[in-house]
Design a protein around this motif. Structure first.
Motif, PDB file in Angstrom:
ATOM      1  N   LEU A 202      19.799   6.973   1.154  1.00  0.00           N
ATOM      2  CA  LEU A 202      20.378   8.408   0.935  1.00  0.00           C
ATOM      3  C   LEU A 202      21.848   8.126   0.967  1.00  0.00           C
ATOM      4  O   LEU A 202      22.318   7.283   0.489  1.00  0.00           O
ATOM      5  N   ASP A 203      22.492   9.057   1.498  1.00  0.00           N
ATOM      6  CA  ASP A 203      24.111   8.767   1.612  1.00  0.00           C
ATOM      7  C   ASP A 203      24.317   7.851   2.795  1.00  0.00           C
ATOM      8  O   ASP A 203      23.929   8.000   3.785  1.00  0.00           O
ATOM      9  N   LYS A 204      25.013   6.866   2.454  1.00  0.00           N
ATOM     10  CA  LYS A 204      25.046   5.648   3.475  1.00  0.00           C
ATOM     11  C   LYS A 204      25.775   5.878   4.772  1.00  0.00           C
ATOM     12  O   LYS A 204      25.677   5.102   5.582  1.00  0.00           O
ATOM     13  N   ASP A 205      26.601   7.160   4.655  1.00  0.00           N
ATOM     14  CA  ASP A 205      27.262   7.469   6.029  1.00  0.00           C
ATOM     15  C   ASP A 205      26.075   8.289   6.828  1.00  0.00           C
ATOM     16  O   ASP A 205      26.494   8.153   8.129  1.00  0.00           O
ATOM     17  N   GLY A 206      25.191   8.764   6.515  1.00  0.00           N
ATOM     18  CA  GLY A 206      24.216   9.578   7.081  1.00  0.00           C
ATOM     19  C   GLY A 206      23.180   8.957   7.939  1.00  0.00           C
ATOM     20  O   GLY A 206      23.267   7.678   7.692  1.00  0.00           O
ATOM     21  N   PHE A 207      22.526   9.445   8.866  1.00  0.00           N
ATOM     22  CA  PHE A 207      21.481   9.059   9.386  1.00  0.00           C
ATOM     23  C   PHE A 207      19.954   9.147   9.302  1.00  0.00           C
ATOM     24  O   PHE A 207      19.076   9.229  10.031  1.00  0.00           O
ATOM     25  N   ASP A 208      19.740  10.161   8.214  1.00  0.00           N
ATOM     26  CA  ASP A 208      18.630  10.517   7.756  1.00  0.00           C
ATOM     27  C   ASP A 208      17.780   9.382   6.907  1.00  0.00           C
ATOM     28  O   ASP A 208      18.342   8.608   6.305  1.00  0.00           O
ATOM     29  N   PHE A 209      16.445   9.497   6.868  1.00  0.00           N
ATOM     30  CA  PHE A 209      15.555   8.583   6.209  1.00  0.00           C
ATOM     31  C   PHE A 209      14.900   9.395   5.269  1.00  0.00           C
ATOM     32  O   PHE A 209      14.656  10.718   5.120  1.00  0.00           O
ATOM     33  N   SER A 210      14.293   8.568   4.159  1.00  0.00           N
ATOM     34  CA  SER A 210      13.229   9.064   3.127  1.00  0.00           C
ATOM     35  C   SER A 210      12.619   8.140   2.816  1.00  0.00           C
ATOM     36  O   SER A 210      13.176   7.033   2.285  1.00  0.00           O
ATOM     37  N   PHE A 211      11.171   8.061   2.746  1.00  0.00           N
ATOM     38  CA  PHE A 211      10.260   7.076   2.195  1.00  0.00           C
ATOM     39  C   PHE A 211       9.399   7.539   1.345  1.00  0.00           C
ATOM     40  O   PHE A 211       8.426   6.816   0.778  1.00  0.00           O
ATOM     41  N   SER A 212       9.392   8.524   0.778  1.00  0.00           N
ATOM     42  CA  SER A 212       8.143   9.312  -0.249  1.00  0.00           C
ATOM     43  C   SER A 212       8.692   8.415  -1.603  1.00  0.00           C
ATOM     44  O   SER A 212       7.756   8.078  -2.310  1.00  0.00           O
ATOM     45  N   GLY A 213       9.943   8.276  -1.986  1.00  0.00           N
ATOM     46  CA  GLY A 213      10.144   7.512  -3.046  1.00  0.00           C
ATOM     47  C   GLY A 213       9.674   5.826  -3.138  1.00  0.00           C
ATOM     48  O   GLY A 213       8.918   5.640  -4.009  1.00  0.00           O
ATOM     49  N   LEU A 214       9.725   5.319  -1.949  1.00  0.00           N
ATOM     50  CA  LEU A 214       9.154   4.006  -1.679  1.00  0.00           C
ATOM     51  C   LEU A 214       7.706   3.999  -1.952  1.00  0.00           C
ATOM     52  O   LEU A 214       6.760   3.135  -2.581  1.00  0.00           O
ATOM     53  N   LYS A 215       7.056   5.054  -1.185  1.00  0.00           N
ATOM     54  CA  LYS A 215       5.529   5.365  -1.376  1.00  0.00           C
ATOM     55  C   LYS A 215       5.162   5.343  -2.787  1.00  0.00           C
ATOM     56  O   LYS A 215       4.323   5.000  -3.280  1.00  0.00           O
ATOM     57  N   SER A 216       5.842   6.281  -3.609  1.00  0.00           N
ATOM     58  CA  SER A 216       5.273   6.622  -5.030  1.00  0.00           C
ATOM     59  C   SER A 216       5.594   5.250  -5.963  1.00  0.00           C
ATOM     60  O   SER A 216       4.845   5.091  -6.941  1.00  0.00           O
ATOM     61  N   SER A 217       6.613   4.636  -5.426  1.00  0.00           N
ATOM     62  CA  SER A 217       6.783   3.323  -6.277  1.00  0.00           C
ATOM     63  C   SER A 217       5.657   2.284  -6.088  1.00  0.00           C
ATOM     64  O   SER A 217       5.249   1.644  -7.021  1.00  0.00           O
ATOM     65  N   VAL A 218       5.263   2.233  -4.747  1.00  0.00           N
ATOM     66  CA  VAL A 218       4.176   1.416  -4.529  1.00  0.00           C
ATOM     67  C   VAL A 218       2.831   1.893  -5.157  1.00  0.00           C
ATOM     68  O   VAL A 218       2.201   1.008  -5.722  1.00  0.00           O
ATOM     69  N   ALA A 219       2.767   3.323  -5.134  1.00  0.00           N
ATOM     70  CA  ALA A 219       1.623   3.782  -5.894  1.00  0.00           C
ATOM     71  C   ALA A 219       1.438   3.608  -7.318  1.00  0.00           C
ATOM     72  O   ALA A 219       0.600   3.048  -7.976  1.00  0.00           O
ATOM     73  N   ARG A 220       2.802   3.554  -8.070  1.00  0.00           N
ATOM     74  CA  ARG A 220       3.148   3.395  -9.408  1.00  0.00           C
ATOM     75  C   ARG A 220       2.589   1.902  -9.678  1.00  0.00           C
ATOM     76  O   ARG A 220       1.726   1.404 -10.723  1.00  0.00           O
ATOM     77  N   TYR A 221       2.927   0.989  -8.856  1.00  0.00           N
ATOM     78  CA  TYR A 221       3.007  -0.701  -8.838  1.00  0.00           C
ATOM     79  C   TYR A 221       1.420  -0.815  -8.852  1.00  0.00           C
ATOM     80  O   TYR A 221       0.907  -1.471  -9.609  1.00  0.00           O
ATOM     81  N   VAL A 222       0.672  -0.192  -8.003  1.00  0.00           N
ATOM     82  CA  VAL A 222      -0.739  -0.416  -7.819  1.00  0.00           C
ATOM     83  C   VAL A 222      -1.565  -0.137  -9.041  1.00  0.00           C
ATOM     84  O   VAL A 222      -2.600  -0.691  -9.697  1.00  0.00           O
ATOM     85  N   LYS A 223      -1.195   1.244  -9.600  1.00  0.00           N
ATOM     86  CA  LYS A 223      -1.561   1.803 -10.921  1.00  0.00           C
ATOM     87  C   LYS A 223      -1.541   0.544 -11.959  1.00  0.00           C
ATOM     88  O   LYS A 223      -2.288   0.443 -12.902  1.00  0.00           O
ATOM     89  N   GLU A 224      -0.171   0.202 -11.956  1.00  0.00           N
ATOM     90  CA  GLU A 224       0.153  -0.546 -13.203  1.00  0.00           C
ATOM     91  C   GLU A 224      -0.814  -2.011 -13.132  1.00  0.00           C
ATOM     92  O   GLU A 224      -0.996  -2.562 -14.230  1.00  0.00           O
ATOM     93  N   GLN A 225      -1.420  -2.368 -11.974  1.00  0.00           N
ATOM     94  CA  GLN A 225      -2.086  -3.314 -11.810  1.00  0.00           C
ATOM     95  C   GLN A 225      -3.654  -3.107 -12.323  1.00  0.00           C
ATOM     96  O   GLN A 225      -4.545  -3.751 -11.914  1.00  0.00           O
ATOM     97  N   LYS A 226      -3.571  -1.901 -12.832  1.00  0.00           N
ATOM     98  CA  LYS A 226      -5.025  -1.285 -13.030  1.00  0.00           C
ATOM     99  C   LYS A 226      -5.811  -0.989 -12.012  1.00  0.00           C
ATOM    100  O   LYS A 226      -7.320  -1.497 -12.190  1.00  0.00           O
ATOM    101  N   ASN A 227      -5.251  -1.148 -10.980  1.00  0.00           N
ATOM    102  CA  ASN A 227      -6.326  -1.319  -9.568  1.00  0.00           C
ATOM    103  C   ASN A 227      -7.021  -2.279  -9.332  1.00  0.00           C
ATOM    104  O   ASN A 227      -7.898  -2.497  -8.396  1.00  0.00           O
ATOM    105  N   VAL A 228      -6.709  -3.277  -9.849  1.00  0.00           N
ATOM    106  CA  VAL A 228      -7.243  -4.613  -9.848  1.00  0.00           C
ATOM    107  C   VAL A 228      -6.421  -5.551  -8.999  1.00  0.00           C
ATOM    108  O   VAL A 228      -5.314  -5.896  -9.479  1.00  0.00           O
ATOM    109  N   LEU A 229      -6.517  -5.705  -7.552  1.00  0.00           N
ATOM    110  CA  LEU A 229      -5.657  -6.419  -6.717  1.00  0.00           C
ATOM    111  C   LEU A 229      -6.558  -7.611  -6.167  1.00  0.00           C
ATOM    112  O   LEU A 229      -7.448  -7.355  -5.397  1.00  0.00           O
ATOM    113  N   ASP A 230      -6.044  -8.680  -6.327  1.00  0.00           N
ATOM    114  CA  ASP A 230      -6.535  -9.825  -5.821  1.00  0.00           C
ATOM    115  C   ASP A 230      -5.911  -9.997  -4.220  1.00  0.00           C
ATOM    116  O   ASP A 230      -4.947  -9.253  -4.072  1.00  0.00           O
TER     117      ASP A 230
END
Ligand code: KG4
Ligand code: ZN
Length: 334
Positions: A202-230
């Motif tokens: 977020l803003d580097k000076d603040g102390f708030d967090f956000s994890f939804s972007g990371l979560k969506s990014s992982v979801a996209r990545y998993v989908k790109e693997q066509k849900n086949v994960l060794d």
């Protein structure tokens, strides 16, 4: 003073007996994980019912394991919130009735302050002031703690909590609930630098967090693997995701401490069981000449010993609750 602590805010029914706010005479935790596991998360109605079934046997066991009788209990403390209303009501109402019937002191405890007090059960608790990160399934909060009763909230998550992100990623990887410990175990076999997931500062000076972007990014990545994960890919995702969370959490905690010229940092809440995170913070603390504090393993997740420890201080300071007091589900945002 002997305090009976009770915790029932989510999916653990817990009771503990604490002497002088510090010595744990017993700590019993009845987990409902096996029941909620098949639903992929906590089902509130089921949680309430299971608390009702467990509360008496769990309290009974805690008093017995402490080697005491109920006549020895001098005060009762129970979690007042935040948490699931139906779940909280079971422990809180039990504690009220117990205190009223025995004619002893009763204190309602804020669950988040309870997590901070898990540090007071350490052989060497942090001196004041200290800067603490509370990372759990429901919260990611940064506090500046200046005394037994003063907790300045410096920042918090704007969306998902850190523990919640672990749980959701575990679910995406088909690993069920709760996910924190599972991701940590998978990460042992993976390469944390193999996949570049985003870090949201977020803003580097603040102390708030956000994890939804990371979560969506992982979801996209998993989908790109066509849900086949060794196995190797699954471990790499777990390790890379975990690294992204740890980078953000440790950066913000250290920065918060530096902003207060505070030389003590602490990590509490369920996510504090994560040894990768604890190791990183321990290294960072060393680098910055700070002391690092983390609770004993059994007091990282939800437990009643921390509630008893906080309750002891409230009772000692005359901050009692009455029969008219009620539970609350969330902390009101300022
Ligand atoms: O404090 P807690 O027991 O309950 C709440 O107050 O929420 O925290 C539970 C959270 C869950 O999201 C769980 O996945 C996470 O703590 N957790 C972990 C680990 N063990 C539990 N997260 C990361 N690594 C772990 N080893
Ligand atoms: Zn908790």
């Amino acid at each position: 003073m002997i305090i009976l602590g009770i915790e029932s805010s989510c999916d653990e029914t817990a009771a503990a007996v604490i002497e002088n706010g510090k010595t744990v005479l017993s700590s019993v935790v009845a987990s409902q994980v096996a029941v909620h596991h098949k639903y992929g998360g906590v089902v509130p109605e089921l949680a309430s019912r299971m608390h009702i079934e467990s509360i008496l046997p769990v309290v009974d066991q805690a008093v017995r394991e402490a080697g005491l009788s109920i006549d020895d209990i001098e005060g009762v403390a129970a979690t007042k919130g935040p948490g699931l209303i139906g779940a909280l009501l079971v422990g809180f109402s039990f504690a009220k009735a117990f205190a009223w019937a025995r004619g002893i002191a009763f204190a309602g405890v804020n669950h988040l302050e309870g997590h901070l007090y898990s540090l007071m059960l350490n052989a060497f608790p942090p001196a004041f002031p200290f800067t603490a990160l509370l990372a759990s399934g429901g919260h990611t909060n940064l506090y500046y703690v200046t005394s037994y009763n003063e907790f300045e909230l410096l920042g918090q998550t704007r969306d998902d909590a850190a523990g919640e992100a672990f749980d959701k990623v575990a679910k995406m990887l088909g690993k069920g609930y709760p996910g924190g410990a599972v991701i940590e175990k998978l990460a042992l076999q993976g390469d944390p630098d193999s996949i570049k997931f985003p870090r949201s500062f977020l803003d580097k000076d603040g102390f708030d967090f956000s994890f939804s972007g990371l979560k969506s990014s992982v979801a996209r990545y998993v989908k790109e693997q066509k849900n086949v994960l060794d196995e190797k890919k699954t471990a790499d995702i777990a390790a890379s995701f975990q690294k992204a969370v740890i980078d953000v959490l440790s950066f913000k905690l250290i920065r918060a401490a530096l902003s207060k010229t505070c030389s003590r940092i602490a990590l509490v809440g369920g996510v504090s069981a994560n040894s990768f995170l604890a190791d990183e913070l321990s290294n960072q603390a060393l680098k910055h000449g700070m002391n690092f504090h983390v609770p004993e393993g059994e007091f990282c997740g939800d437990n009643a010993a921390m509630i008893g420890a906080r309750g002891y201080r409230l009772i000692k300071d005359g901050k009692l609750s009455g029969l008219e007091d009620d539970v609350f589900s969330r902390v009101k945002k300022a």
